[in-house]
Write an enzyme that holds these catalytic residues in place. Structure first.
Site, PDB file in Angstrom:
ATOM      1  N   LYS A   1     -38.097 118.833 -87.368  1.00 34.67           N
ATOM      2  CA  LYS A   1     -38.543 119.614 -86.208  1.00 34.67           C
ATOM      3  C   LYS A   1     -39.865 120.339 -86.482  1.00 34.67           C
ATOM      4  CE  LYS A   1     -35.135 119.461 -82.967  1.00 34.67           C
ATOM      5  NZ  LYS A   1     -33.769 119.792 -83.367  1.00 34.67           N
TER       6      LYS A   1
HETATM    7  N1  GLU Z   1     -27.236 117.761 -82.615  1.00 37.71           N
HETATM    8  C1  GLU Z   1     -27.426 116.836 -83.688  1.00 37.71           C
HETATM    9  C2  GLU Z   1     -28.887 116.834 -84.096  1.00 37.71           C
HETATM   10  O1  GLU Z   1     -29.734 117.323 -83.361  1.00 37.71           O
HETATM   11  C3  GLU Z   1     -27.030 115.412 -83.325  1.00 37.71           C
HETATM   12  C4  GLU Z   1     -25.569 115.251 -83.245  1.00 37.71           C
HETATM   13  C5  GLU Z   1     -25.072 113.832 -83.015  1.00 37.71           C
HETATM   14  O2  GLU Z   1     -25.802 113.002 -82.470  1.00 37.71           O
HETATM   15  O3  GLU Z   1     -23.905 113.592 -83.328  1.00 37.71           O
HETATM   16  O4  GLU Z   1     -29.179 116.373 -85.179  1.00 37.71           O
END
Ligand code: GLU
Length: 276
Positions: free
Chosen positions: A250
């Site tokens: 990020k």
């Molecule tokens: N929220 C998780 C992420 O941003 C992804 C979760 C998933 O795809 O199982 O890495």
């Protein structure tokens, strides 16, 4: 087929997210199915409303649409509590007060196994009764008891190079996963529990996500089995990397979708950048 994209609003979406969302969307579309969005905003200190808005804007710009409103994990805490209570009623959970320092001290041998969440839990709190839970305790899953209940677990992977049926035996789960945290002391749930409860609630039939989450899949399938939820199939795609071969994070703002947009690239140019 129902697929989903489940970003956390802790930063701007980058090319890796674009690839993941476009892949999930294309797979649903090719099957005449549906693509859904879920905002994974339970890690509250790191989440920002502006990043959530940026997710909607960037995905719309890429040409994606989903059933509105998107599911938001911060609205779903009662559902996670109910799932936790269900596992506790099966006698499969215990409270844990170990700090990071306790864990380091207990893990004397550096070659102890590593799981998807870090070192395998060495067990000081295992066997504590749930009634002994104190404020500030986490909740862990007793993996040996859980696997004694389910036997080997299985799931289908649809992406190369791991395509096929994966069967994981109880002894492998003990060695490679251990007693995972189901509820962190700060947020009252965990990524693993929330993702399983929500994938079922959204009726997801194929989970499309990056291959970095392949190792966590056995935990998710185990939780589905214990909770009586269906197991979707899984499609763990390649990760988008920078020139040095490092996966994008990020903080790589230079690779943010908005950056390419501001530089005048079109959605088609952006797709081409990730090989779509
Ligand atoms: N929220 C998780 C992420 O941003 C992804 C979760 C998933 O795809 O199982 O890495």
């Amino acid at each position: 087929m129902i697929t989903r994209f489940a970003p956390s609003p802790t930063g701007l979406l980058h090319l890796g997210h674009a690839f993941s969302a476009l892949t999930a969307w294309a797979r649903a579309r090719a099957a005449g199915g549906q693509f859904l969005l879920r905002i994974e905003d339970i890690d509250t200190p790191r989440c920002r409303p502006a990043y959530e808005q940026a997710i909607y804007d960037d995905l719309h710009w890429l040409g994606l649409s989903w059933a509105e409103p998107a599911m938001r994990q911060s609205d779903r805490l009662p559902a996670y509590d109910a799932a936790l209570a269900q596992l506790a009623a099966l006698g499969l959970t215990y409270p844990c007060s170990c700090t990071r320092a306790d864990l380091r001290a207990a893990l004397s041998a550096p070659q102890e196994g590593h799981g998807p969440d870090g070192p395998i839990y060495p067990g000081p709190c295992r066997g504590r009764a749930m009634t002994s839970r104190r404020p500030g305790d986490a909740i862990r899953l007793d993996i040996a008891r859980a696997m004694a209940r389910t036997g080997p677990i299985r799931f289908t992977e649809t992406a190369a190079p791991r395509a096929g049926v994966h069967v994981i035996a109880p002894e492998d789960m003990r060695a490679s996963v251990g007693d995972v945290v189901l509820a962190r002391k700060d947020i009252g749930t965990s990524y693993h529990l929330a993702v399983v409860v929500d994938d079922a609630a959204q009726g997801i039939t194929e989970v499309v996500r990056g291959e970095d989450l392949f190792a966590a899949t056995s935990i998710h399938v185990l939780l589905q089995t214990l909770l009586g939820l269906p197991t979707p199939s899984y499609h763990h795609h390649r990760l988008i990397r920078d020139e040095a071969g490092k996966r994008l994070a990020k903080r790589d703002d230079a690779r943010a979708i908005r950056h390419y947009r501001a530089a005048g690239l079109t959605p088609a140019d952006t797709r081409a950048l990730v090989g779509l």
